[in-house]
Motif scaffolding. Structure first.
Motif: not given
Lengths: 386, 137
Positions: A126, A136, A140, A190, A240, B69-72, B88-90, B98-101, B113, B132
């Motif tokens: 990723y 991240l 949050r 970001e 994560a 849940y969260s992202w960038t 990238p996002a949780i 929860r997972m990283m993707s 959100a 993804y």
């Protein structure tokens, strides 16, 4: 029970020249320069050094005829300063040298620095790197509490301006910055803009610890370890980094370091109000906001407002990262910069900072690590013997 | 538009514990490791349940539905193989893990959100497919 570090003194500190690149140096050679500088600052001759800690501890033992006690930690910073203090406190060593340096490590500039690129199977595909992992956590916090990019930028401009006036900083004279300048820099991950992020640079850093008895004959005023501890919520950059991961305690991962801070304050017999200067680790602007909350300098969710109110700048209620930190002073590879918060804390308590000296500072808090990496170390330093 | 990364990015190196996860991904199935004794879902694949220390771990299939849940949004690639922007996002899955993707199939400014998401798989090499998530309505 007497204080665990009552008989331990930080007697010497030194940062070598720090620069984007140090011509003619590698990590070993700059570590030697840092070690010799810290011993000179302490006024301790090399034959007295009976313990050495750092990635090049064995080379130092051989090259400078030190030791024979050595430790080769996989990470440096506050946990190792505490281990050095334990060696002195338990009588296993009289003089402990802790030294680190980074140079000639970051050569392929088409990629982010090698130590920022996680290879774990659940993150590698990723395109994550340190800034993205920390983003991240920051995002949050913004979702939960309404923290704004402007508040992040206020942290970055404050710390970068501390470096702007510091002649020893890699980015000396690069400012001054307003929050708008931070927000105008290009986006990296970001909500982080380029100027919200630590730099990469090269340099060495070292400390010397000894007993109170030995320190009585040394030139520097003693600086004391009042307390310290470390928190980890798991391996960095493998899962994560969710804000509300909890382990054995009910403290969320977003506040990693809170347990350590509580422990440090309890050992010191102090409270956040007693702290005069906060040498907080600043890999990314947001990390200051969450540390202010984690350590109890303001209520949860109010770190952004605390920053808005002007508390963290020079002359504020709690001046933060007064030399410019990893954003403007130096981020010398993997390890050396983790000693720099403690070194700056020592200089603040000695009263010898050439810039941004906090007048009459008696208690400093120092930290390492960060939420995106799931670990944080905290240490309290003081002028008074505990 | 956020899109899956092309073949050529660094790919995962599965461990003995995670092998079922990647075998599932190659079939287009999202699996997660759960303790059959107490129901705890592992934060990362292992050989023992962190809650009850049970050894009866299994790999049920997730419906692949969850929320953001969260992202960038990354604009400076980790290395040149990655195409920017990427996100990238949780992801919080409905089964409670929860997972990283990474999010694909929308513009970066559409990320918010709790955005509802559904899993999809894209090849990263001959052997590895990566999960993804795409916004769902």
């Amino acid at each position: 029970m007497s204080h665990p570090y009552r008989d331990v003194v930080i007697a010497g500190v030194h940062n070598t020249v720090q620069a984007r690149q140090l011509e003619g140096h590698d990590s070993e050679s700059i570590t030697f320069e840092a070690a010799l500088g810290a011993l000179a600052d302490a006024g301790v001759p090399t034959p007295e050094v009976d313990a050495v800690i750092g990635a090049h501890a064995q080379e130092l033992v051989l090259g400078l005829r030190l030791g024979p006690c050595t430790r080769l930690p996989w990470q440096l910073g506050i946990p190792i300063v505490l281990e050095g203090a334990d060696l002195v406190a338990s009588g296993r060593a009289d003089v402990v040298l802790i030294a680190a340096g980074g140079a000639s490590m970051y050569t392929d500039r088409t990629a982010t620095a090698p130590w920022t690129r996680p290879a774990n199977e659940f993150v590698v595909g990723y395109g994550l790197f340190t800034a993205a992992e920390f983003a991240l956590m920051a995002r949050r916090h913004m979702v939960m509490y309404g923290t704004t990019p402007e508040q992040l930028a206020t942290v970055a401009s404050t710390i970068r301006n501390n470096g702007h006036v510091n002649p020893d900083a890699v980015y000396f004279g690069r400012g001054p910055f307003t929050p708008a300048d931070i927000l105008a820099s290009r986006l990296v991950a970001e909500p982080f803009h380029l100027l919200d992020c630590a730099m990469t640079s090269e340099g060495g850093s070292a400390l010397v610890l000894t007993s109170a008895e030995r320190a009585a004959d040394l030139p520097n005023p003693p600086v004391w370890i009042l307390g310290g501890a470390s928190d980890s919520y798991g391996p960095a950059y493998q899962i994560a980094p969710a804000w509300d991961i909890v382990g054995r305690s009910d403290v969320p991962a977003g506040y990693v370091g809170r347990t350590a801070a509580r422990h440090a304050f309890a050992t010191a017999g102090l409270a956040p109000d007693d702290v005069d200067v906060a040498e907080l680790y600043d890999p990314f602007s947001f990390e200051i906001i969450r540390q202010l909350e984690a350590y109890g300098f303001c209520p949860d969710g109010e770190g952004g407002a605390f920053v808005d109110d002007g508390n963290i700048g020079p002359g504020g209620r709690l001046p933060v990262t007064t030399d410019g930190g990893t954003m403007s002073y130096s981020h010398a590879g993997i390890n050396a910069q983790q000693l720099q918060r403690v070194i700056r804390g020592v200089e603040q308590l000695r009263g010898t900072c050439a810039t941004n000296q906090v007048h009459g500072a008696e208690v400093a808090i120092c930290s390492n690590g960060g939420s995106g990496a799931l670990f944080t170390d905290v240490m309290l330093l003081g002028k008074e013997r505990p | 538009m956020l899109e899956p990364q092309p073949v050529g990015i660094p790919v995962p190196n599965p461990s003995p514990a995670s092998k079922p996860y990647w075998e599932g991904a190659a079939r287009g199935e999202l699996l997660y490791q759960r303790c059959d004794d107490c129901g705890t879902i592992a934060l990362r694949p292992g050989t023992v349940c962190g809650s009850c220390l049970g050894r009866n771990l299994s790999w049920p299939r997730s419906a692949g539905l969850g929320s953001l849940y969260s992202w960038t949004v990354v604009w400076r690639p980790q290395q040149p193989a990655f195409r920017v922007p990427y996100a990238p996002a949780i992801v919080a899955l409905d089964e409670g893990f929860r997972m990283m993707s990474a999010v694909v199939g929308c513009e970066p400014e559409e990320l918010r959100a709790d955005l509802p998401l559904a899993v999809e798989f894209h090849p990263a090499s001959d052997d590895i497919s990566l999960p993804y998530f795409r916004p769902r309505t």
